[in-house]
Design an enzyme around this catalytic site. Sequence first.
Site, PDB file in Angstrom:
ATOM      1  N   ARG A  46     -10.866   9.696   1.497  1.00 41.69           N
ATOM      2  CA  ARG A  46     -10.807  10.397   2.785  1.00 41.69           C
ATOM      3  C   ARG A  46     -11.972  11.376   2.917  1.00 41.69           C
ATOM      4  NH1 ARG A  46      -4.224  11.082   2.622  1.00 41.69           N
ATOM      5  NH2 ARG A  46      -3.785   8.833   2.664  1.00 41.69           N
TER       6      ARG A  46
ATOM      7  N   LYS B 189       0.865  -1.186   0.000  1.00 42.65           N
ATOM      8  CA  LYS B 189       0.000   0.000   0.000  1.00 42.65           C
ATOM      9  C   LYS B 189       0.894   1.225   0.000  1.00 42.65           C
ATOM     10  CE  LYS B 189      -3.626   2.372   2.526  1.00 42.65           C
ATOM     11  NZ  LYS B 189      -4.580   2.308   3.632  1.00 42.65           N
TER      12      LYS B 189
ATOM     13  N   LYS C 229       1.067  10.177   5.316  1.00 45.05           N
ATOM     14  CA  LYS C 229       1.185   8.818   5.845  1.00 45.05           C
ATOM     15  C   LYS C 229       2.483   8.138   5.387  1.00 45.05           C
ATOM     16  CE  LYS C 229      -3.840   8.229   6.368  1.00 45.05           C
ATOM     17  NZ  LYS C 229      -4.999   7.304   6.285  1.00 45.05           N
TER      18      LYS C 229
ATOM     19  N   TYR D 250     -15.137   0.509  -6.865  1.00 51.27           N
ATOM     20  CA  TYR D 250     -16.414   1.200  -6.665  1.00 51.27           C
ATOM     21  C   TYR D 250     -17.332   1.001  -7.861  1.00 51.27           C
ATOM     22  CZ  TYR D 250     -13.599   3.075  -2.953  1.00 51.27           C
ATOM     23  OH  TYR D 250     -12.787   3.159  -1.847  1.00 51.27           O
TER      24      TYR D 250
ATOM     25  N   LYS E  27      -2.187  -1.695  -3.816  1.00 50.00           N
ATOM     26  CA  LYS E  27      -3.050  -0.524  -3.759  1.00 50.00           C
ATOM     27  C   LYS E  27      -2.225   0.745  -3.811  1.00 50.00           C
ATOM     28  CE  LYS E  27      -6.117   1.676  -0.536  1.00 50.00           C
ATOM     29  NZ  LYS E  27      -6.385   1.865   0.840  1.00 50.00           N
TER      30      LYS E  27
ATOM     31  N   SER F 151     -10.232   5.130  -4.817  1.00 53.70           N
ATOM     32  CA  SER F 151     -11.180   6.225  -5.029  1.00 53.70           C
ATOM     33  C   SER F 151     -10.728   7.199  -6.117  1.00 53.70           C
ATOM     34  CB  SER F 151     -11.386   6.968  -3.711  1.00 53.70           C
ATOM     35  OG  SER F 151     -10.142   7.394  -3.171  1.00 53.70           O
TER      36      SER F 151
ATOM     37  N   GLU G 110       7.572  -6.816   1.739  1.00 56.61           N
ATOM     38  CA  GLU G 110       6.305  -6.708   2.486  1.00 56.61           C
ATOM     39  C   GLU G 110       5.491  -7.996   2.320  1.00 56.61           C
ATOM     40  OE1 GLU G 110       5.028  -4.676   4.573  1.00 56.61           O
ATOM     41  OE2 GLU G 110       5.970  -2.712   4.351  1.00 56.61           O
TER      42      GLU G 110
HETATM   43  C1  PBG Z   1      -7.583   3.474   5.448  1.00 51.47           C
HETATM   44  C2  PBG Z   1      -7.816   3.203   4.018  1.00 51.47           C
HETATM   45  C3  PBG Z   1      -7.608   4.073   2.954  1.00 51.47           C
HETATM   46  C4  PBG Z   1      -8.100   3.438   1.826  1.00 51.47           C
HETATM   47  C5  PBG Z   1      -8.545   2.182   2.222  1.00 51.47           C
HETATM   48  N1  PBG Z   1      -8.358   2.061   3.576  1.00 51.47           N
HETATM   49  C6  PBG Z   1      -7.097   5.459   2.924  1.00 51.47           C
HETATM   50  C7  PBG Z   1      -5.785   5.783   3.471  1.00 51.47           C
HETATM   51  O1  PBG Z   1      -4.974   4.915   3.780  1.00 51.47           O
HETATM   52  O2  PBG Z   1      -5.536   6.971   3.635  1.00 51.47           O
HETATM   53  C8  PBG Z   1      -8.128   4.033   0.454  1.00 51.47           C
HETATM   54  C9  PBG Z   1      -9.192   3.518  -0.458  1.00 51.47           C
HETATM   55  C10 PBG Z   1      -9.476   4.385  -1.631  1.00 51.47           C
HETATM   56  O3  PBG Z   1      -8.826   5.426  -1.879  1.00 51.47           O
HETATM   57  O4  PBG Z   1     -10.410   4.033  -2.348  1.00 51.47           O
HETATM   58  N2  PBG Z   1      -6.485   2.956   6.036  1.00 51.47           N
END
Ligand code: PBG
Length: 353
Positions: free
Chosen positions: A231, A221, A244, A340, A275, A301, A260
Site C-alpha cells: 500500500r 485473499k 478490508k 518481488y 495470498k 510485500s 471461494e
Molecule cells: C489490491 C492489491 C493488494 C495487493 C495486491 N493487490 C493490496 C490490498 O488488497 O490491500 C497486495 C500485494 C502485496 O502486498 O504484495 N487489491
Amino acid sequence: MKDDVDKPSRPQSQTAPEQAVPAPGFPATRLRRPRQAAWSRRLVCENALSVDDLIWPIFIIDGENKREPVASMPGVERLSVDLAVKAAEDAARYGIPVIEVFPNTPNDLRTADGADALNPDNLACRAVRKVKAAVPEIGVMCDVALDPYTNHGHDGLLDADGRILNDATLDVLVQQSLVQAEAGCDILGPSDMMDGRIGVIRQALEDGGFSDVQLMSYTAKYASGFFNPFRDAVGSSGTLTGDKKTYQMDFGNSDEALREAELDIAEGADMIMVKPGLAYLDILYRLKSHFAMPTFAYQVSGEYSMLMAAVQNGWLDGDRVIEESLIAFKRAGADGILTYFALDMAKRLKARS
Ligand code: PBG
C-alpha cells in the site's frame, strides 16, 4: 507399545519414556544414505524452482526516466513506463514468463468512484501497451480492483455510510477489465474479493471478443497485515480508511477458501491464487489437492520486506532463504509464485545453469 501410537487420547502421564528402539526398517533403511553427496541429493530432490514458475510484480509511476525507491520494500522501485519497458526486457531476457503491473496513480486522479480505472490511458494501460509492443513474448498481468484509483483506498465503491457496494462495484470491475484487456493485458487478476466478480468479468470478456484473456482469480485473499508495504508502493496507505475485513477473508478460516475456489472455478477462473503466501501454505496445499487447478501463491510485500530486513541486517543469508521460501510454495503445490524476488531469483537460476 506400538498399538498405542495412533491413539491421541492417551494421557501424557501414562506414556512410557521413549526407548531407543530401532525403527523396523533400520539399518536396511538409512534415510541419510542418499544425502551423502551433492549428485545424489540432486537425484532424489522432489521439488525444484524454475524461472518458469515466476511472476514479477512491478510498480508504475507517472513521468519519464523516473525511479523511486519504496521505503518499506528495500530494493524495490516504482518505475516510469519507459523504465518498466526496460524491466520487462530484463525479465524476458532471464526467461520470466509474466510480469504484473501495479500503478501508483497520481493523487489528483484518485476519486471516490475510482474513475481513472476506466481511463484507457491510465498508467496501467499505458504500461501494458508499451510493454506488449516492445516485448511481445512476455505475458502481462493486471490487477482488477479499484484501490489504486480511489481516494478512500478501498477496492470497491462505498455508500454514504462507508459500506462496500458489492454489485455496483461489479459493473465498474467489468469495465476496468475490458479497458485492460483492450490495452493488451494477457491475464486479469481480480483482487477485489467482491462476490460474483469472476462470472461477470468472464462473461464480459467473452462478449467483448476477449475470450483468450485469462483470469487468475485472487481466490483466497485474506485481510492481512502483510500487505502494508504494497500500500506504500501504490500510494494507498495514506488514503485507506478503515480495513478490508468485509471483503477479504478472515485469517482464521480455511474451509471458506474451498468455497471461494469452488465459486471462482465454476464462474470461469483459469487459475486460482492464495495470498499472502508463507503464512498460508496450508490453504495452498488444500486448494491444490482439492481442485487440481493451476494454483498460484503470492509472496506478498510484507513477506518480501521481512526477509529483506533480516538480510540487510546480516541476520539471514539472502542467497539461502529467498530460494528456500520460494521452494516452500512449490512443495505445497504451487504451479507458480508471484514474488518481488522474481528477477533476482531468475538471475541466480540462470547463473547456475
Ligand atoms: C489490491 C492489491 C493488494 C495487493 C495486491 N493487490 C493490496 C490490498 O488488497 O490491500 C497486495 C500485494 C502485496 O502486498 O504484495 N487489491
